[in-house]
Design an enzyme around this catalytic site. Structure first.
Site, mmCIF file in Angstrom:
data_model
loop_
_atom_site.group_PDB
_atom_site.id
_atom_site.type_symbol
_atom_site.label_atom_id
_atom_site.label_comp_id
_atom_site.label_asym_id
_atom_site.label_seq_id
_atom_site.Cartn_x
_atom_site.Cartn_y
_atom_site.Cartn_z
ATOM 1 N N GLY A 46 0.826 -1.198 0.000
ATOM 2 C CA GLY A 46 0.000 0.000 0.000
ATOM 3 C C GLY A 46 0.858 1.245 0.000
ATOM 4 O O GLY A 46 2.028 1.201 0.400
ATOM 5 N N GLN A 51 2.978 9.946 1.203
ATOM 6 C CA GLN A 51 4.265 9.236 1.151
ATOM 7 C C GLN A 51 5.083 9.594 -0.088
ATOM 8 O O GLN A 51 6.273 9.310 -0.143
ATOM 9 C CB GLN A 51 4.045 7.715 1.203
ATOM 10 N N CYS A 89 6.060 -0.227 6.985
ATOM 11 C CA CYS A 89 5.661 0.927 6.177
ATOM 12 C C CYS A 89 6.835 1.335 5.301
ATOM 13 O O CYS A 89 7.970 1.383 5.767
ATOM 14 C CB CYS A 89 5.276 2.071 7.108
ATOM 15 N N LEU A 90 6.553 1.650 4.044
ATOM 16 C CA LEU A 90 7.622 2.065 3.121
ATOM 17 C C LEU A 90 8.297 3.356 3.591
ATOM 18 O O LEU A 90 9.435 3.627 3.210
ATOM 19 C CB LEU A 90 7.065 2.243 1.705
ATOM 20 N N HIS A 131 -4.080 1.118 7.920
ATOM 21 C CA HIS A 131 -2.743 1.716 7.891
ATOM 22 C C HIS A 131 -2.678 2.873 6.883
ATOM 23 O O HIS A 131 -2.227 3.974 7.216
ATOM 24 C CB HIS A 131 -1.722 0.624 7.546
ATOM 25 N N GLU A 132 -3.144 2.618 5.678
ATOM 26 C CA GLU A 132 -3.043 3.646 4.626
ATOM 27 C C GLU A 132 -3.924 4.851 4.923
ATOM 28 O O GLU A 132 -3.522 5.991 4.684
ATOM 29 C CB GLU A 132 -3.400 3.062 3.252
ATOM 30 N N HIS A 135 -2.386 7.393 7.194
ATOM 31 C CA HIS A 135 -1.418 8.304 6.557
ATOM 32 C C HIS A 135 -2.099 9.603 6.122
ATOM 33 O O HIS A 135 -1.479 10.663 6.133
ATOM 34 C CB HIS A 135 -0.827 7.661 5.289
HETATM 35 NI NI NI Z 1 2.722 3.261 5.547
#
Ligand code: NI
Length: 160
Positions: A46, A51, A89-90, A131-132, A135
């Site tokens: 995701g 991000q 998380c990226l 999670h997304e 953000h």
């Molecule tokens: Ni993330």
């Protein structure tokens, strides 16, 4: 399409509340295409617009590699159950930590044609949606980690 630079924890843009998308434009279409490409290139499940440095309420998710989900102005409308597991998380590279999430999530969003749709997910998909979407309000999973944030390498050595 282009790979965009993934912003990392500590950068201001990850702590801001994102704005709703009012209309689909070429610029937003390009952003979505780039987010998809960036997520796949980074082997993520995701990615949220902040991000890649854009404060718009857009997320892309693909938990299986063949179920791409583009969600514009997404909103969770129902949750149930509970799951506790490792999350990453990226924007927090090389780290992982335990987070408790609902095991079922129902969300509503707009698609790329700005048409409303509903999505239901359990397990990893439910986790990814939660999670997304966080953000988009400037929150990272590390705020919710139970115990310590670990290095992914350390975890692999432990055989977990
Ligand atoms: Ni993330």
């Amino acid at each position: 399409m282009a790979i965009r630079n993934i912003r990392e924890i500590g950068e201001d843009v990850l702590t801001k509340k994102c704005k709703e998308v009012q209309e689909m434009t070429d610029r937003t279409r390009e952003l979505i295409e780039d987010m998809i490409e960036t997520m796949y290139e980074a082997n993520g499940v995701g990615l949220a617009a902040p991000q890649v440095g854009v404060l718009k309420r857009i997320v892309v998710i693909d938990t299986t590699g063949e179920d791409l989900l583009v969600m514009i102005n997404p909103r969770i409308v129902e949750t149930s159950g509970e799951q506790t597991g490792y999350e990453g998380c990226l924007s927090v590279p090389g780290k992982t930590g335990v987070v408790t999430r609902p095991n079922y999530v129902k969300a509503v969003a707009l698609d790329e044609e700005m048409q409303p749709f509903e999505v239901e997910g359990t397990e990893l998909l439910a986790r990814a949606i939660c999670h997304e979407l966080e953000h988009l309000d400037g929150h990272l999973y590390v705020e919710k980690v139970e115990g310590e944030l670990k290095d992914v390498d350390e975890l692999e050595e432990d055989g977990e």
